[in-house]
Design a protein around this motif. Sequence first.
Motif: not given
Length: 251
Positions: A162, A164, A168-170, A184-185, A199, A203
């Motif tokens: 995942v 960001v 925008q988080t994808t 959010s991330l 993590r 990002q």
Amino acid sequence: MLEDELKTGRALIKLISAVRPGSQIAGPLQRVSSAVDYLSANASPDLIFMDIQLADGISFEIFDQINVDAPVVFCTAYDEYALRAFKANGVDYILKPFSEETIRAAFARLEKIGDAIGGRQLPAEMIRQLLQTDQPASFKQSFLVYNKGKYTTIAVADIAYVFVRNEQTTLVTLEGGMFAIDRSLDEATRQVDGKFFFRLNRQYLISFKAIKEVEHFFARKLLIRLTVQTDEKLLVGKDKSTAFLRWLGER
């Protein structure tokens, strides 16, 4: 504030002041011994921001030496300490590098707990009890996404990473599919099991399943290659490399 790196401490003070203008902040205190002396000689603060790795030891040692009734937001680069942090007055646990969003979330969590007891003092044992009831019963098993005019779910087990970008988080699946998610991330990180996700930085959040290989990089960093493509090199800084390798070895 307890933080052994002055530059980081000053940056955190700036963020707190932006979120809570007018706050009176003592510190940063860089040592366990300094924190014990300050907390012993002064009235209990409303809130403590506490780095876990201090100049002369780990901040958990403070709780072994004195009684700390104030709620604590633990701040660190090492998510391996999360469970222990929440057992020691933890109201929130935020990972470096910090952002205004994470600081706002920490204050919101504190206010939620304060409202639950009518704004009274937050003794340590009550904080522990409230935290136990405030934690999610289980981690998410899937994320809802909107794609090509339809809603569908993506299983967490199918996520490679995942990220960001531009707020925008994808999420990206193990098969390379990309889907925007409405959180959010930081939120996504809290909602998945840290046993299987790590993590890397501000990002990226990566899945153990997606790791292809890890190699040493310049300046004691680690270079991570995944089974799916990323737009940039995934690097683990030297401050988190030990924690990452320990996480990798515990699977």
